[in-house]
Design a protein around this motif. Structure first.
Motif, PDB file in Angstrom:
ATOM      1  N   GLN A 653       0.830  -1.211   0.000  1.00  0.00           N
ATOM      2  CA  GLN A 653       0.000   0.000   0.000  1.00  0.00           C
ATOM      3  C   GLN A 653       0.860   1.256   0.000  1.00  0.00           C
ATOM      4  N   CYS A 654       1.930   1.237   0.779  1.00  0.00           N
ATOM      5  CA  CYS A 654       2.817   2.398   0.856  1.00  0.00           C
ATOM      6  C   CYS A 654       3.485   2.676  -0.492  1.00  0.00           C
ATOM      7  N   LEU A 655       3.990   1.635  -1.122  1.00  0.00           N
ATOM      8  CA  LEU A 655       4.654   1.819  -2.414  1.00  0.00           C
ATOM      9  C   LEU A 655       3.656   2.265  -3.473  1.00  0.00           C
ATOM     10  N   GLU A 656       2.424   1.743  -3.397  1.00  0.00           N
ATOM     11  CA  GLU A 656       1.402   2.128  -4.360  1.00  0.00           C
ATOM     12  C   GLU A 656       1.014   3.596  -4.199  1.00  0.00           C
ATOM     13  N   ALA A 657       1.044   4.093  -2.952  1.00  0.00           N
ATOM     14  CA  ALA A 657       0.700   5.489  -2.694  1.00  0.00           C
ATOM     15  C   ALA A 657       1.793   6.449  -3.161  1.00  0.00           C
ATOM     16  N   GLY A 658       2.996   5.922  -3.429  1.00  0.00           N
ATOM     17  CA  GLY A 658       4.082   6.774  -3.915  1.00  0.00           C
ATOM     18  C   GLY A 658       5.275   6.866  -2.992  1.00  0.00           C
ATOM     19  N   MET A 659       5.284   6.097  -1.915  1.00  0.00           N
ATOM     20  CA  MET A 659       6.430   6.106  -1.003  1.00  0.00           C
ATOM     21  C   MET A 659       7.591   5.334  -1.610  1.00  0.00           C
ATOM     22  N   ASN A 660       8.810   5.682  -1.184  1.00  0.00           N
ATOM     23  CA  ASN A 660      10.007   5.056  -1.751  1.00  0.00           C
ATOM     24  C   ASN A 660      10.423   3.794  -1.022  1.00  0.00           C
TER      25      ASN A 660
END
Length: 691
Positions: A653-660
């Motif tokens: 979810q974090c990576l999908e939201a744009g987090m690195n």
């Protein structure tokens, strides 16, 4: 079973015999008229034809008597055969075996012979005919001996031939009758309802079970369309499906809803077979009430849904509890790691080490329970990527070497040269299995060594097969206790958990992971001498160009991160204090906000090198804040998620939201420093180059 089912075979019903009676009457009248008016020179007895005509009429009228038994009626018809044949034989003798009478005789003989249904009756009938003819020839004084011999031979041969043909016919129909009786017996004893219909679905006959199941009488069902029993008519698609199946395989089955006479509906399975009887085609419907089956399926579905709901509730509970435990545990482990680096007395350092070890043990317990929960619910999945096998092994060695050195153990690695360095696999899961096996080997070995081996079992165009082995010189495992190793919450000895610690989940999880990677895990041990765990995995060939050449690999120099500008979005007071302590120890300047909205506003005012963003915060969570920042900011901004949620779904979810990147709680100062070096370094290098 009555009616149509019996008519399908020999046809020896009252209706058939009634037809023979009327045929006998018609034949007698027709031939009598022919002999009286067409052949006036013939010798005929009128009274014999009158008797036969009257008897035939009597039998025809008698057939309408309801209580008449078919067997008795068949015997009366047989008597008609003998009377009619006798009359023909008398006419044959009176007219000196004239050719016309001979032809009429053999036509009669053949017709009657093929009408008799039993072999024994056929024999006696032809015995009577041949005997009567031969006796008549012998007593005839006007015919020469030569003519008598010729006519006798012809009559005997033709009689025998017709008899043999009639006998074969009787056997054939007898076999059919036997098969029919067998079918009747099977149909009457079956628990299914059976319907016989024509190819259009019109009901011709049913068995008693059908009457009992649907509540109709036989007369109410006969000559009705089967669709009166259906709740829903067949769709055009279903009709085509059924016609195709019956045409190709002569069989079609379907589940549907049927109606009883009282309009009660029930689920049923209908199996339709197409059968042929000469040129005629019929269909047999086998109807099975599947109410109980459907109830069982419904009960199973409900139980499954309850189990899934319970598993989901348990998973959610574990996720919440994990988050709630990891949050304060982050403070314990992080503070303990800071204390370890502080200038402490020997006693104080021992206290700090104890806190850190206890925190790590608690974290391991939480991780094992979460892994077991995923394994139990079937949600454990692999995240394959290009990875270096040697790097995985050396990482395991680097992490566990201090534990081995503390016990005076020699920790060795041996990698087969045939093993490709770059492979497509889940390096995290592979490392997890190796850490568990090597950690156990060190735990249960007091002296000697622990070795890790990796060898290639073969390579084809698509897959690489690897074998890993972890061997120790420890306490070993008794042979009768090995079967307990891979069971959840199981220890070889109950005292083991007290002496060495552990949940008993590690090997069960490792076994599941190895099986996910397409392999198997086995153990060989000698009590008191040592143990060897070995497992195989299947992986794809990776991209060698991505890997680092081991011969050219060098230690990277320490990176100065003190000039980095960092923003921390965190709402938990303890975690804020922990972040402050750790960043101060690393000499990194940082600003702090308590929700996602404040993080968005802060990034508008200040240019940060790195943002640590908590996933769960009031007013606006970290995921939503990241999405907004990715839309609003035009400069490169590295965002690292920090969360006590440790599931792979949370990271996704974090990576999908744009987090690195993703930094799970709890973490220590070294892990925080590694994350800073990973994401701040490129920016600092870019700034240095610009200067």
């Amino acid at each position: 079973m009555q009616g149509t089912f019996s008519n399908l075979s020999t046809g020896r019903s009252i209706n058939f015999h009634k037809l023979l009676a009327i045929s006998g009457l018609a034949g007698t009248l027709l031939f009598g008229f022919f002999f009286l008016f067409v052949l006036p020179n013939c010798v005929e007895l009128i009274w014999d034809r009158v008797i036969i005509a009257c008897y035939s009429l009597f039998l025809y009228i008698l057939s309408y008597k309801k209580e008449l038994k078919p067997k008795r009626y068949a015997a009366l018809i047989l008597l008609l055969y003998y009377l009619y044949t006798t009359q023909v034989l008398i006419s044959l003798v009176l007219n000196d075996f004239t050719l016309f009478y001979v032809v009429s005789f053999f036509i009669t003989l053949q017709a009657i012979g093929f009408s008799i249904g039993h072999e024994r009756q056929v024999f006696w009938y032809f015995f009577y005919v041949v005997s009567f003819c031969l006796a008549s020839l012998v007593m005839d004084a006007t015919m020469s001996a030569r003519d008598k011999m010729i006519f006798g031979s012809i009559i005997s041969c033709l009689g025998i031939l017709i008899y043999m043909a009639a006998k074969i016919k009787c056997k054939f129909f007898g076999d059919m009758k036997m098969n029919e009786n067998l079918m009747k017996s099977m149909v009457s004893k079956t628990e299914n309802s059976v319907f016989l219909t024509d190819v259009y679905g019109n009901i011709l006959d049913v068995n008693s079970m059908a009457l009992e199941m649907f509540g109709y009488t036989r007369k109410e069902l006969q000559d009705n369309d089967f669709k009166i029993l259906r709740k829903y008519e067949l769709t055009p698609e279903e009709v085509m499906e059924g016609l195709t199946a019956l045409s190709d395989e002569r069989f079609w089955t379907k589940q549907t809803t049927l109606l009883k006479k009282n309009l009660d509906e029930f689920p049923a399975r209908i199996s339709i077979s197409l059968i042929k009887n000469g040129r005629k085609r019929f269909m047999i419907y086998y109807v099975q009430d599947i109410t109980e089956v459907k109830n069982n399926e419904r009960a199973i579905t409900e139980e499954k849904q309850k189990a899934e709901a319970a598993a989901k509730a348990k998973s959610q509970f574990l996720a919440v509890m994990s988050h709630e435990i990891r949050t304060p545990l982050n403070g314990v482990i992080a503070t303990a790691s800071l204390l370890q680096k502080a200038d402490l007395t020997l006693e104080q350092k021992e206290y700090a080490d104890t806190i850190k070890k206890s925190g790590d043990s608690l974290l391991m317990l939480i991780n094992d329970i979460l892994e077991f929960s995923k394994m139990e619910s079937g949600n454990m999945q692999l995240d394959s990527h290009n990875a270096s096998v040697s790097s995985v092994l050396f990482d395991v060695m680097k992490l566990l070497a201090p534990h081995a050195e503390a016990k005076g153990l020699d920790l060795k690695i041996n990698i087969d040269r045939a093993v490709p360095d770059q492979l497509w696999l889940d390096s995290h899961r592979l490392k997890q299995v190796l850490l568990n096996l090597v950690g156990n080997a060190i735990k249960f070995t007091a002296k000697g060594n622990v070795s890790i081996e990796c060898q290639s079992l073969g390579i084809n165009k698509q897959n690489v097969f690897l074998k890993f082995g972890v061997k120790d010189t420890g306490i070993g495992i008794p042979e009768n206790k090995i079967h307990k190793l891979f069971k959840s919450f199981s220890q070889v000895d109950s005292s083991t958990s007290r002496k060495f610690g552990g949940t008993g989940l590690g090997l069960a999880i490792s076994k599941q992971l190895v099986e996910l990677m397409g392999g198997d895990i086995v153990v060989a041990s000698v009590d008191g001498k040592g143990t060897e765990f070995s497992f195989t995995i299947k992986c794809a060939v990776g991209d060698e160009s991505v890997g680092t050449n081991k011969s050219q690999a060098k230690e990277l120099a320490e990176i100065d991160i003190s000039n980095a500008r960092v923003l921390v979005a965190e709402d938990n007071e303890i975690n804020i204090r922990v972040f402050q302590f750790m960043l101060q120890s690393l000499k990194v300047k940082a600003d702090f906000v308590i929700n996602g909205q404040e993080a968005v506003e802060a990034c508008k005012k200040e240019r940060y090198d790195l943002v640590f963003m908590d996933m769960q915060m009031p007013e606006m969570d970290g995921l939503e804040a990241t999405r907004i920042l990715r839309k609003q900011n035009h400069f490169p901004l590295n965002i690292v998620a920090i969360s006590a949620n440790a599931y792979a779904d949370d990271k996704a979810q974090c990576l999908e939201a744009g987090m690195n990147d993703f930094l799970p709680k709890p973490f220590d100062v070294d892990q925080l420093k590694a994350m800073l070096e990973k994401w701040v370094k490129p920016k600092l290098e870019k700034m240095d180059n610009a200067a």
